[in-house]
Motif scaffolding. Structure first.
Motif, PDB file in Angstrom:
ATOM      1  N   SER A 208       0.815  -1.211   0.000  1.00 32.90           N
ATOM      2  CA  SER A 208       0.000   0.000   0.000  1.00 32.90           C
ATOM      3  C   SER A 208       0.848   1.259   0.000  1.00 32.90           C
ATOM      4  CB  SER A 208      -0.898   0.032   1.225  1.00 32.90           C
ATOM      5  OG  SER A 208      -1.462  -1.209   1.436  1.00 32.90           O
TER       6      SER A 208
ATOM      7  N   GLU B 195      -4.337  -4.876   2.637  1.00 33.62           N
ATOM      8  CA  GLU B 195      -5.646  -4.474   3.147  1.00 33.62           C
ATOM      9  C   GLU B 195      -6.767  -5.219   2.415  1.00 33.62           C
ATOM     10  OE1 GLU B 195      -2.532  -1.791   4.029  1.00 33.62           O
ATOM     11  OE2 GLU B 195      -3.299  -2.231   2.031  1.00 33.62           O
TER      12      GLU B 195
ATOM     13  N   GLU C 116     -14.552  -2.866   4.127  1.00 35.78           N
ATOM     14  CA  GLU C 116     -13.515  -1.947   3.681  1.00 35.78           C
ATOM     15  C   GLU C 116     -12.478  -1.816   4.783  1.00 35.78           C
ATOM     16  OE1 GLU C 116     -15.133   1.725   1.718  1.00 35.78           O
ATOM     17  OE2 GLU C 116     -16.998   0.864   2.501  1.00 35.78           O
TER      18      GLU C 116
ATOM     19  N   ASP D 299      -9.246   0.402   5.773  1.00 29.01           N
ATOM     20  CA  ASP D 299      -8.497   1.620   5.483  1.00 29.01           C
ATOM     21  C   ASP D 299      -7.121   1.539   6.125  1.00 29.01           C
ATOM     22  OD1 ASP D 299     -10.703   2.836   4.245  1.00 29.01           O
ATOM     23  OD2 ASP D 299     -11.426   3.631   6.156  1.00 29.01           O
TER      24      ASP D 299
ATOM     25  N   GLY E 220      -4.293   4.112   7.258  1.00 32.95           N
ATOM     26  CA  GLY E 220      -4.167   5.548   7.477  1.00 32.95           C
ATOM     27  C   GLY E 220      -2.972   5.870   8.337  1.00 32.95           C
TER      28      GLY E 220
END
Length: 150
Positions: free
Chosen positions: A38, A58, A93, A95, A97
């Motif tokens: 990612s 992910e 989903e 994420d 971050g």
């Protein structure tokens, strides 16, 4: 901490992350996919392009967790003798971050249970998190949101 008394299955993979060969392969040969990191690019555009080319960690985590979780909904329904609709679905989903220099993940579940009473569906969804090993593993470690659509 709980210990496993009887191992039912062990998934084994080998993941390499080199510029030429970023891939995950299972010991039994049924999983053999190219992957993307990612945060592998230096810009947002490079990260986005890498994520489009191959699955990210992910996405793989979302796939594995949602597969386990939908099975846990089935177990919870079976224990309560509740029939699930044939079009039950889980959209998940994950994420990735950042806050300051620290990286985090968070999850959003959208559980679709067409035609089921909302209170019954929400009860099954909550109970499934108590059954699913992935949900138990992350409990208290990441933010998890859940939306139930009936």
């Amino acid at each position: 901490m709980s210990r496993i008394e009887k191992v039912l299955f062990t998934g084994k993979t080998h993941t390499a992350a080199t510029p030429r060969d970023a891939a995950s392969r299972s010991a039994h040969g049924r999983l053999d996919i190219k992957t993307s990191a990612s945060g592998s690019g230096t810009s947002q555009e490079q990260v986005f392009a890498a994520a489009l080319a191959h699955p990210t960690a992910e996405q793989l985590f979302a796939g594995a967790w949602s597969a386990c979780y939908i099975s846990a909904i089935g177990v919870a329904a079976q224990q309560k003798k509740i029939e699930l609709p044939p079009d039950l679905a889980v959209d998940l989903e994950i994420d990735l971050g950042q806050t300051g220099s620290a990286y985090f993940i968070e999850a959003r579940f959208n559980v679709i249970v067409p035609g089921m009473d909302r209170a019954v569906a929400e009860g099954l969804v909550h109970e499934a998190h108590e059954i699913c090993p992935y949900s138990k593993a992350i409990k208290g470690n990441i933010d998890v949101g859940v939306n139930v659509t009936v």
